[in-house]
Write a protein that holds these residues in place. Structure first.
Motif, PDB file in Angstrom:
ATOM      1  N   ARG A 291      23.790  42.617  77.768  1.00 54.86           N
ATOM      2  CA  ARG A 291      24.036  43.821  76.948  1.00 54.86           C
ATOM      3  C   ARG A 291      24.045  43.455  75.466  1.00 54.86           C
ATOM      4  N   ALA A 292      24.636  42.293  75.137  1.00 55.52           N
ATOM      5  CA  ALA A 292      24.651  41.862  73.738  1.00 55.52           C
ATOM      6  C   ALA A 292      23.233  41.563  73.244  1.00 55.52           C
ATOM      7  N   ALA A 295      21.575  44.824  72.489  1.00 56.12           N
ATOM      8  CA  ALA A 295      22.089  45.349  71.219  1.00 56.12           C
ATOM      9  C   ALA A 295      21.455  44.618  70.039  1.00 56.12           C
ATOM     10  N   ARG A 300      21.539  46.742  66.699  1.00 59.79           N
ATOM     11  CA  ARG A 300      22.885  47.300  66.683  1.00 59.79           C
ATOM     12  C   ARG A 300      23.876  46.139  66.624  1.00 59.79           C
ATOM     13  N   GLU A 302      26.634  45.668  65.087  1.00 59.90           N
ATOM     14  CA  GLU A 302      28.070  45.911  65.114  1.00 59.90           C
ATOM     15  C   GLU A 302      28.623  45.947  66.536  1.00 59.90           C
ATOM     16  N   GLU A 303      27.758  46.147  67.552  1.00 59.33           N
ATOM     17  CA  GLU A 303      28.221  46.195  68.936  1.00 59.33           C
ATOM     18  C   GLU A 303      28.349  44.804  69.570  1.00 59.33           C
ATOM     19  N   ASP A 306      32.008  43.067  70.029  1.00 60.90           N
ATOM     20  CA  ASP A 306      32.833  43.677  71.074  1.00 60.90           C
ATOM     21  C   ASP A 306      32.365  43.262  72.459  1.00 60.90           C
ATOM     22  N   MET A 307      31.053  43.137  72.643  1.00 60.09           N
ATOM     23  CA  MET A 307      30.537  42.734  73.951  1.00 60.09           C
ATOM     24  C   MET A 307      30.868  41.282  74.255  1.00 60.09           C
TER      25      MET A 307
END
Length: 329
Positions: A291-292, A295, A300, A302-303, A306-307
């Motif tokens: 997922r990272a 992103a 993206r 900035e996400e 968090d991942m």
């Protein structure tokens, strides 16, 4: 002894050239006699001096010999005298060197001995790729290739591909043979699975589709397929994983489908497959790196922290996630 005869002949010829210069002969005859005698005398003088020179001044030929001849010949009347006055004292009366019984040296800084470099490959300062690039001994490069036999294909195949450009035939042939062995093993498993597909039951066919998807993905993942072959392999892996999902919608198969979609550049489909994998019970920790990566590919940024923060701290301290954690967290 030969040099003394050459010097004597050069002196006689030079005296003869002076005599022709002051004789009552016609000007052209006098000039021809002078040039001939002076040139031959200069050549004999240059040859005699060259024989007495130290070896480091005599070579490479013909420059030292030509230099002495040029000074003597192109300076009329006094050229040979100047050469004799300049070089004879140095040849027959060399400067004496004092014998120094000891030499004062400063205390060396530690370590005062050169570091011993072991020749074995396993003690080399660099990795296997550095050995293939910089080792001069072909045996060392062959040993580096043999060392890849116990490595995972993902790590070994880039090293073997680098060895295909080696100047040594033995290194290239060994690297090609080992690459072919790894690819042949995967292709044999694919062929066996396709052969079993014809007589297998429905449930068994779903399992075989899953195996085929994994082996096709293996060809792409480790780098054995490139270009149009890579596109074909990925398409085969996708079709087989989709067929396997019809009979078993497990989280592992959805994860595999998501990774194949990512490699094909279909990020939306990859993210959808990861979501289905999570719904099927796949641990979120295993999905977080993918997922990272999606992103990151979508910019993206900035996400991403968090991942990655959802992953265990112990996992983030080990490669390959340690460098990512230092940068993003």
């Amino acid at each position: 002894m030969i040099s003394k005869w050459l010097f004597s002949g050069a002196a006689l010829l030079e005296v003869g050239s002076w005599a022709s210069a002051v004789s009552d002969l016609p000007i052209h005859q006098a000039a021809l006699l002078y040039a001939s005698a002076h040139g031959l005398g200069s050549a004999m003088l240059a040859a005699g001096i060259w024989l007495l020179l130290p070896r480091r001044y005599r070579y490479p030929l013909p420059w030292s010999l030509l230099f002495i001849f040029s000074i003597s010949f192109f300076i009329p009347l006094i050229g040979m005298i100047g050469v004799a006055l300049a070089l004879f004292p140095a040849l027959y009366l060399p400067r004496k060197r004092k014998v120094q019984s000891w030499e004062a040296t400063a205390v060396p800084e530690l370590p005062f001995r050169p570091r011993e470099r072991k020749q074995e490959l396993m003690f080399s300062d660099g990795g296997l790729q550095d050995v293939l690039r910089h080792a001069r001994d072909p045996d060392q490069r062959l040993t580096a290739i043999f060392a890849t036999r116990r490595m995972r294909s993902k790590e070994a195949i880039p090293i073997l591909k680098l060895a295909l450009r080696d100047p040594s035939d033995d290194v290239r042939l060994l690297a090609y043979s080992m690459l072919d062995q790894r690819e042949s093993r995967i292709n044999q498993r694919i062929e066996r699975a396709l052969a079993d597909m014809e007589s297998a039951s429905t449930d068994r066919q779903f399992a075989l589709h899953g195996q085929l998807a994994r082996w096709y993905w293996e060809l792409a993942y480790v780098g054995l397929a490139q270009g149009s072959v890579l596109e074909h392999v990925l398409q085969q892996a996708w079709s087989h994983v989709m067929a396997a999902l019809q009979g078993n919608s497990g989280g592992e198969l959805h994860l595999l489908a998501g990774r194949i979609a990512m490699e094909q550049g279909n990020l939306d489909e990859a993210l959808a497959q990861f979501d289905q994998s999570a719904q099927a019970g796949m641990d979120a920790v295993q999905l977080a790196p993918y997922r990272a990566e999606i992103a990151f590919l979508r910019q993206r940024y900035e996400e991403i922290p968090d991942m990655l923060a959802t992953m265990p701290a112990e996992l983030l301290q080990r490669p390959p996630f340690a460098a990512l954690a230092r940068y993003w967290l």
